[in-house]
Design an enzyme around this catalytic site. Structure first.
Site, PDB file in Angstrom:
ATOM      1  N   GLU A  23       4.790   0.414  -3.356  1.00  0.00           N
ATOM      2  CA  GLU A  23       4.267  -0.183  -2.132  1.00  0.00           C
ATOM      3  C   GLU A  23       2.991  -0.976  -2.416  1.00  0.00           C
ATOM      4  O   GLU A  23       2.811  -2.081  -1.920  1.00  0.00           O
ATOM      5  CB  GLU A  23       4.021   0.922  -1.091  1.00  0.00           C
ATOM      6  N   HIS A  74     -16.391  -0.978  -3.058  1.00  0.00           N
ATOM      7  CA  HIS A  74     -16.488  -1.877  -4.207  1.00  0.00           C
ATOM      8  C   HIS A  74     -15.445  -2.980  -4.219  1.00  0.00           C
ATOM      9  O   HIS A  74     -15.687  -4.039  -4.806  1.00  0.00           O
ATOM     10  CB  HIS A  74     -16.376  -1.082  -5.507  1.00  0.00           C
ATOM     11  N   ASN A  75     -14.269  -2.738  -3.625  1.00  0.00           N
ATOM     12  CA  ASN A  75     -13.177  -3.705  -3.729  1.00  0.00           C
ATOM     13  C   ASN A  75     -12.798  -4.350  -2.410  1.00  0.00           C
ATOM     14  O   ASN A  75     -11.900  -5.180  -2.366  1.00  0.00           O
ATOM     15  CB  ASN A  75     -11.937  -3.040  -4.331  1.00  0.00           C
ATOM     16  N   HIS A  80      11.592   5.126   3.044  1.00  0.00           N
ATOM     17  CA  HIS A  80      12.165   6.367   3.570  1.00  0.00           C
ATOM     18  C   HIS A  80      11.345   7.598   3.196  1.00  0.00           C
ATOM     19  O   HIS A  80      11.195   8.513   3.996  1.00  0.00           O
ATOM     20  CB  HIS A  80      13.618   6.520   3.073  1.00  0.00           C
ATOM     21  N   GLY A 104       6.988   7.319  -1.632  1.00  0.00           N
ATOM     22  CA  GLY A 104       6.987   8.591  -2.327  1.00  0.00           C
ATOM     23  C   GLY A 104       5.747   8.737  -3.195  1.00  0.00           C
ATOM     24  O   GLY A 104       5.010   9.714  -3.091  1.00  0.00           O
ATOM     25  N   SER A 105       5.500   7.754  -4.048  1.00  0.00           N
ATOM     26  CA  SER A 105       4.304   7.763  -4.895  1.00  0.00           C
ATOM     27  C   SER A 105       3.246   6.791  -4.403  1.00  0.00           C
ATOM     28  O   SER A 105       2.079   6.929  -4.738  1.00  0.00           O
ATOM     29  CB  SER A 105       4.663   7.402  -6.340  1.00  0.00           C
ATOM     30  N   GLY A 106       3.659   5.780  -3.656  1.00  0.00           N
ATOM     31  CA  GLY A 106       2.751   4.728  -3.212  1.00  0.00           C
ATOM     32  C   GLY A 106       2.594   3.607  -4.218  1.00  0.00           C
ATOM     33  O   GLY A 106       2.031   2.559  -3.912  1.00  0.00           O
ATOM     34  N   ARG A 161     -16.770 -10.382  -7.624  1.00  0.00           N
ATOM     35  CA  ARG A 161     -15.557  -9.760  -8.156  1.00  0.00           C
ATOM     36  C   ARG A 161     -14.410  -9.845  -7.158  1.00  0.00           C
ATOM     37  O   ARG A 161     -13.276 -10.159  -7.537  1.00  0.00           O
ATOM     38  CB  ARG A 161     -15.845  -8.308  -8.519  1.00  0.00           C
TER      39      ARG A 161
END
Length: 146
Positions: A71, A98-99, A9, A66-68, A136
């Site tokens: 998620e 890199h990832n 939301h 809201g902050s991520g 990696r």
């Protein structure tokens, strides 16, 4: 590119804006919800989007809250997902280079809408560097998951 998108939301309004921006830039967007600002449990929407990326049904995904944080945690529970929580363009560039991040998580309460769109653009345009990063990323992919 086919891109999965999902939010809770708190990320709903950004999700609508981002989905429209992605379509304007030629991407095919698969929206996994939520469909309003009514309070929801984010795993119900994030996990299906992450599974779509892990299965190859979508090439990449963007998840919002809201902050991520929650998620990103939910998405990373899915084997084959490398979801990066980004808060600026440099973190997005490194997540890809890199990832080989295939999901991006953003916090609607932490970055402006304009910054979110710049982060997404960098994340979409940055290629994976490969080379020393291949081993990696392979180790990440070998980890467990749902």
């Amino acid at each position: 590119m086919r891109i999965a998108i999902a939010s809770d939301h708190a990320g709903f309004n950004y999700k609508r804006t981002i989905a429209a921006w992605l379509r304007e830039h030629g991407h095919d967007v698969k929206d996994f919800g939520t469909d309003s600002v009514a309070s929801v449990d984010y795993p119900d929407f994030i996990v299906p989007a992450a599974r779509a990326v892990a299965s190859g049904a979508c090439e990449r995904g963007i998840v919002l809250g809201g902050s991520g944080n929650g998620e990103a945690i939910a998405a990373n529970k899915i084997k084959g997902v490398r979801c990066a929580l980004c808060w600026n363009e440099e973190s997005a560039r490194l997540a890809r280079a890199h990832n080989d991040s295939n999901l991006l998580s953003l916090g609607a309460r932490l970055v402006s809408e304009e910054a979110a769109l710049r982060i997404i653009q960098v994340w979409l345009e940055t290629p994976f560097e490969g080379g020393r990063h291949n081993a990696r990323v392979a180790k990440l992919d070998a980890l467990g998951g749902a």
